[in-house]
Write an enzyme that holds these catalytic residues in place. Structure first.
Site, PDB file in Angstrom:
ATOM      1  N   GLY A 279      34.920  42.495  45.551  1.00 29.25           N
ATOM      2  CA  GLY A 279      34.196  43.248  46.579  1.00 29.25           C
ATOM      3  C   GLY A 279      33.010  42.462  47.132  1.00 29.25           C
ATOM      4  N   GLY A 280      32.253  41.823  46.260  1.00 33.41           N
ATOM      5  CA  GLY A 280      31.094  41.028  46.704  1.00 33.41           C
ATOM      6  C   GLY A 280      31.556  39.837  47.537  1.00 33.41           C
TER       7      GLY A 280
ATOM      8  CG  ASP B 298      37.636  35.525  43.681  1.00 36.31           C
ATOM      9  OD1 ASP B 298      38.512  34.671  43.461  1.00 36.31           O
ATOM     10  OD2 ASP B 298      37.259  36.361  42.837  1.00 36.31           O
TER      11      ASP B 298
ATOM     12  CE  LYS C  50      40.022  38.783  43.222  1.00 35.54           C
ATOM     13  NZ  LYS C  50      40.144  38.841  41.766  1.00 35.54           N
TER      14      LYS C  50
ATOM     15  CB  ALA D  65      30.992  44.472  38.347  1.00 40.38           C
TER      16      ALA D  65
ATOM     17  N   PRO E 257      35.595  48.551  44.334  1.00 38.69           N
ATOM     18  CG  PRO E 257      37.071  48.722  42.540  1.00 38.69           C
ATOM     19  CD  PRO E 257      37.020  48.704  44.022  1.00 38.69           C
TER      20      PRO E 257
HETATM   21  O1  C5P Z   1      32.701  31.448  42.090  1.00 32.11           O
HETATM   22  P1  C5P Z   1      32.078  32.683  41.530  1.00 32.11           P
HETATM   23  O2  C5P Z   1      30.598  32.745  41.791  1.00 32.11           O
HETATM   24  O3  C5P Z   1      32.789  33.928  41.914  1.00 32.11           O
HETATM   25  O4  C5P Z   1      32.255  32.573  39.946  1.00 32.11           O
HETATM   26  C1  C5P Z   1      31.450  33.292  39.052  1.00 32.11           C
HETATM   27  C2  C5P Z   1      31.519  32.660  37.665  1.00 32.11           C
HETATM   28  O5  C5P Z   1      32.827  32.856  37.118  1.00 32.11           O
HETATM   29  C3  C5P Z   1      31.295  31.161  37.609  1.00 32.11           C
HETATM   30  O6  C5P Z   1      29.930  30.851  37.521  1.00 32.11           O
HETATM   31  C4  C5P Z   1      32.049  30.777  36.327  1.00 32.11           C
HETATM   32  O7  C5P Z   1      31.290  31.099  35.188  1.00 32.11           O
HETATM   33  C5  C5P Z   1      33.228  31.734  36.363  1.00 32.11           C
HETATM   34  N1  C5P Z   1      34.422  31.109  36.992  1.00 32.11           N
HETATM   35  C6  C5P Z   1      35.104  30.130  36.297  1.00 32.11           C
HETATM   36  N2  C5P Z   1      36.204  29.540  36.876  1.00 32.11           N
HETATM   37  C7  C5P Z   1      36.627  29.922  38.100  1.00 32.11           C
HETATM   38  C8  C5P Z   1      35.958  30.940  38.828  1.00 32.11           C
HETATM   39  C9  C5P Z   1      34.848  31.518  38.243  1.00 32.11           C
HETATM   40  O8  C5P Z   1      34.738  29.775  35.164  1.00 32.11           O
HETATM   41  N3  C5P Z   1      37.688  29.319  38.632  1.00 32.11           N
END
Ligand code: C5P
Length: 300
Positions: free
Chosen positions: A105-106, A140, A13, A100, A98
């Site tokens: 992607g993950g 995501d 995305k 990170a 890609p």
């Molecule tokens: O949800 P996900 O594991 O992809 O998020 C990774 C990290 O990104 C979270 O632990 C947080 O530190 C940060 N994040 C955030 N606010 C969001 C989404 C992600 O602070 N809405």
């Protein structure tokens, strides 16, 4: 299908707009974002196995963990726990998004795994049930199931489909060294304006532009509140954006937490010219073309 295996394709995305609010008590940030799914795909093949096993091939595969820290692994475990089955599956991930890069992607791997294991194990969960599990895995992941164009609120996991006309032609400038999403959010906190709002709202200009299907309007409405933080951590992104602008891009935006820079062209042909300009200038480690919107995770 490969023998008794199930193969699922899920898209990466771009965040066409990403408005970020003040950090919440739980560490997450409230978001209002407009996602567009684009034609870089992850493929996950699930086959029965005596134990949970993960293998990865494709772009930058060596950088992807193959243990329980991988979101696809956790997706198989979560679905197994939910339906009361041991997750005896071999997941093979072929990467096209890609690593990170701010293109989820993950998360696409996790969404594809939920759909593949649901089919392999005959669980028969609805899209809504899968989407709830997806939200437990990461902010995501639900969008990778849904695809197309959607507004995300909450942590980005509460979705409502958005109207969008036409196809958009992108050039994606990639950087080999990824950016960690938590680190970018932490830098956002450090740099943030003390007046940052608690509840961001959707970008109305962008949503109106998407309804017209006019790439000029969409290009002008692109925006990302995480961009200053991503640039602070990867200052060379400024040069990438400068080259894209001089080459006539309709809009330029860092995708998600970066470092991928998404560059909008007027047409497929214009996007090819932008891709050539960025490649020639040597301002990215890799430059790819993609179009959107495309559907979410699908069995193939
Ligand atoms: O949800 P996900 O594991 O992809 O998020 C990774 C990290 O990104 C979270 O632990 C947080 O530190 C940060 N994040 C955030 N606010 C969001 C989404 C992600 O602070 N809405």
């Amino acid at each position: 299908m490969t023998g008794v295996g199930v193969r699922v394709r899920a898209p990466g995305k771009i965040n066409l707009s990403l408005c970020v609010g003040r950090r919440r008590e739980d560490g997450y940030h409230p978001l209002s974002t407009v996602f567009q799914a684009v034609s870089l795909f992850e493929e996950v093949t699930a086959t029965p196995s005596p134990e949970l096993r993960l293998t990865v091939t494709g772009a930058q595969a060596e950088r992807v963990p193959v243990d329980e820290t991988n979101l696809a692994w956790r997706a198989a475990q979560l679905l197994g726990d939910t339906i009361g089955l041991e997750p005896l599956v071999h997941l093979h991930v072929h990467k096209g998004v890609p690593v990170a890069g701010g293109m989820a992607g993950g998360s696409a791997d996790a969404a594809a795994t939920l759909l593949a294991c649901d089919a392999l194990w005959g669980a028969g969960l609805s899209r809504e049930e899968l989407s709830e599990l997806a939200a437990e895995l990461g902010a995501d992941v639900p969008f990778a199931l849904l695809g197309h164009t959607a507004v995300g609120s909450g942590r980005g996991d509460v979705l409502s489909p958005a109207m969008s006309r036409g196809q958009y032609h992108w050039v994606l400038a990639l950087r080999d060294e990824g950016l960690s999403t938590p680190l970018v959010f932490a830098r956002f906190d450090a740099l943030a304006d003390p007046l940052v709002v608690a509840s961001p709202t959707p970008d109305r200009d962008l949503l109106a532009a998407l309804r017209t299907g006019d790439p000029d309007l969409v290009g002008r409405a692109l925006g990302n509140d995480l961009e200053p933080a991503a640039i602070d951590l990867a200052p060379e992104l400024v040069e990438t954006a400068r080259v894209a602008e001089e080459a006539g891009a309709l809009g330029i935006v860092v995708s998600g937490s970066g470092p991928t820079v998404a560059v909008l062209g007027r047409s497929a042909q214009h996007a090819l010219a932008l891709q050539a300009a960025l490649t020639a200038a040597g301002v990215a480690d890799q430059v790819l073309g993609a179009h959107g919107p495309v559907p979410g995770a699908r069995i193939i």
